[in-house]
Scaffold this motif. Structure first.
Motif, short mmCIF file in Angstrom:
data_model
loop_
_atom_site.label_atom_id
_atom_site.label_comp_id
_atom_site.label_asym_id
_atom_site.label_seq_id
_atom_site.Cartn_x
_atom_site.Cartn_y
_atom_site.Cartn_z
N ASP A 175 2.58 -4.62 -18.58
CA ASP A 175 4.02 -4.38 -18.71
C ASP A 175 4.82 -5.45 -17.96
OD1 ASP A 175 3.45 -2.11 -20.18
OD2 ASP A 175 3.70 -0.75 -18.47
N VAL A 176 4.37 -5.80 -16.79
CA VAL A 176 5.06 -6.82 -16.00
C VAL A 176 5.04 -8.15 -16.73
CG1 VAL A 176 5.02 -8.13 -13.85
CG2 VAL A 176 4.58 -5.66 -13.81
N PHE A 177 3.88 -8.55 -17.23
CA PHE A 177 3.78 -9.83 -17.95
C PHE A 177 4.60 -9.80 -19.23
CE2 PHE A 177 -0.25 -10.32 -15.46
CZ PHE A 177 0.21 -11.38 -14.68
N ALA A 178 4.65 -8.67 -19.91
CA ALA A 178 5.47 -8.56 -21.12
C ALA A 178 6.95 -8.74 -20.78
CB ALA A 178 5.23 -7.22 -21.79
N ASP A 179 7.40 -8.13 -19.70
CA ASP A 179 8.79 -8.28 -19.27
C ASP A 179 9.10 -9.73 -18.91
OD1 ASP A 179 9.26 -5.62 -19.71
OD2 ASP A 179 9.20 -5.05 -17.58
N LEU A 180 8.16 -10.40 -18.22
CA LEU A 180 8.36 -11.80 -17.85
C LEU A 180 8.44 -12.68 -19.11
CD1 LEU A 180 5.95 -12.09 -14.78
CD2 LEU A 180 8.46 -12.13 -14.76
N ALA A 181 7.60 -12.39 -20.08
CA ALA A 181 7.62 -13.16 -21.33
C ALA A 181 8.96 -12.98 -22.05
CB ALA A 181 6.46 -12.74 -22.22
N LYS A 182 9.51 -11.76 -22.03
CA LYS A 182 10.82 -11.51 -22.65
C LYS A 182 11.90 -12.32 -21.94
CE LYS A 182 9.80 -6.77 -24.04
NZ LYS A 182 10.08 -5.34 -23.74
N GLU A 183 11.85 -12.37 -20.61
CA GLU A 183 12.84 -13.13 -19.85
C GLU A 183 12.75 -14.61 -20.15
OE1 GLU A 183 12.73 -12.29 -15.66
OE2 GLU A 183 12.83 -10.13 -16.00
N ASP A 184 11.54 -15.14 -20.32
CA ASP A 184 11.37 -16.55 -20.63
C ASP A 184 11.89 -16.87 -22.03
OD1 ASP A 184 10.30 -17.24 -18.19
OD2 ASP A 184 8.22 -17.19 -18.85
N ALA A 185 11.72 -15.93 -22.94
CA ALA A 185 12.17 -16.15 -24.31
C ALA A 185 13.69 -16.10 -24.44
CB ALA A 185 11.54 -15.10 -25.23
N ALA A 186 14.33 -15.42 -23.52
CA ALA A 186 15.80 -15.25 -23.60
C ALA A 186 16.55 -16.48 -23.16
CB ALA A 186 16.23 -14.08 -22.75
N GLN A 205 0.83 -1.21 0.00
CA GLN A 205 0.00 0.00 0.00
C GLN A 205 0.86 1.26 0.00
OE1 GLN A 205 -3.48 0.07 -0.28
NE2 GLN A 205 -2.96 2.19 -0.75
N ARG A 206 1.98 1.20 0.70
CA ARG A 206 2.90 2.34 0.73
C ARG A 206 3.45 2.60 -0.68
NH1 ARG A 206 7.68 1.78 4.78
NH2 ARG A 206 5.93 1.17 6.06
N ASP A 207 3.80 1.52 -1.40
CA ASP A 207 4.27 1.68 -2.77
C ASP A 207 3.19 2.26 -3.66
OD1 ASP A 207 6.83 0.77 -2.28
OD2 ASP A 207 6.43 -1.28 -2.95
N ILE A 208 1.96 1.80 -3.51
CA ILE A 208 0.85 2.33 -4.30
C ILE A 208 0.67 3.82 -4.01
CG2 ILE A 208 -1.67 2.28 -4.58
CD1 ILE A 208 -1.45 -0.80 -4.10
N ASP A 209 0.68 4.18 -2.72
CA ASP A 209 0.50 5.58 -2.34
C ASP A 209 1.62 6.47 -2.89
OD1 ASP A 209 -1.76 4.78 -0.97
OD2 ASP A 209 -0.82 4.83 1.01
N ALA A 210 2.82 5.90 -3.01
CA ALA A 210 3.96 6.67 -3.51
C ALA A 210 4.06 6.64 -5.04
CB ALA A 210 5.26 6.12 -2.90
N GLY A 211 3.12 5.94 -5.67
CA GLY A 211 3.12 5.89 -7.13
C GLY A 211 4.11 4.90 -7.72
N ARG A 212 4.65 4.03 -6.91
CA ARG A 212 5.60 3.03 -7.40
C ARG A 212 4.83 1.78 -7.86
NH1 ARG A 212 8.40 4.96 -2.68
NH2 ARG A 212 7.55 3.22 -1.50
N VAL A 213 4.18 1.93 -9.01
CA VAL A 213 3.35 0.85 -9.55
C VAL A 213 3.65 0.69 -11.04
CG1 VAL A 213 1.50 1.16 -7.87
CG2 VAL A 213 1.43 2.42 -10.01
N ARG A 214 3.32 -0.49 -11.55
CA ARG A 214 3.44 -0.76 -12.99
C ARG A 214 2.17 -1.46 -13.44
NH1 ARG A 214 8.47 -4.23 -14.23
NH2 ARG A 214 7.72 -3.84 -16.33
N ASP A 215 1.83 -1.24 -14.70
CA ASP A 215 0.69 -1.94 -15.27
C ASP A 215 1.00 -3.42 -15.35
OD1 ASP A 215 -0.85 0.33 -15.68
OD2 ASP A 215 -0.08 0.67 -17.72
#
Length: 89
Positions: A78-89, A65-75
């Motif tokens: 985007d997270v799943f796309a990054d994970l897919a890139k890591e799996d492909a590598a 919740q502290r991260d959310i309140d501070a705006g430290r969030v990602r869609d």
């Protein structure tokens, strides 16, 4: 404390074995008083471990919740796309 029994410290001293058995059977904590004031809580080790796990989860939620309140969030996309890139590598 929800339904904890309350006993004076003298009771703990003279009934330790039966207290341990009762707490193990019931799962309910025992509040120990000294000079009329709450001093200790005696509880089953499994109940203690569950309580510690619950506190750890609550801490993680609070940190999130502290991260959310501070705006430290990602869609999530985007997270799943990054994970897919890591799996492909």
């Amino acid at each position: 404390m929800r339904s904890a029994q309350v006993k004076p410290i003298s009771y703990l001293k003279s009934h330790a074995a039966s207290i341990a058995s009762d707490i193990a059977d019931s799962g309910e904590p025992l509040l120990i008083t000294q000079n009329g004031e709450a001093r200790l809580v005696v509880m089953d080790v499994h109940a203690y471990e569950r309580q510690q796990e619950t506190l750890a989860l609550l801490k993680l939620l609070a940190l999130g919740q502290r991260d959310i309140d501070a705006g430290r969030v990602r869609d999530a996309e985007d997270v799943f796309a990054d994970l897919a890139k890591e799996d492909a590598a």
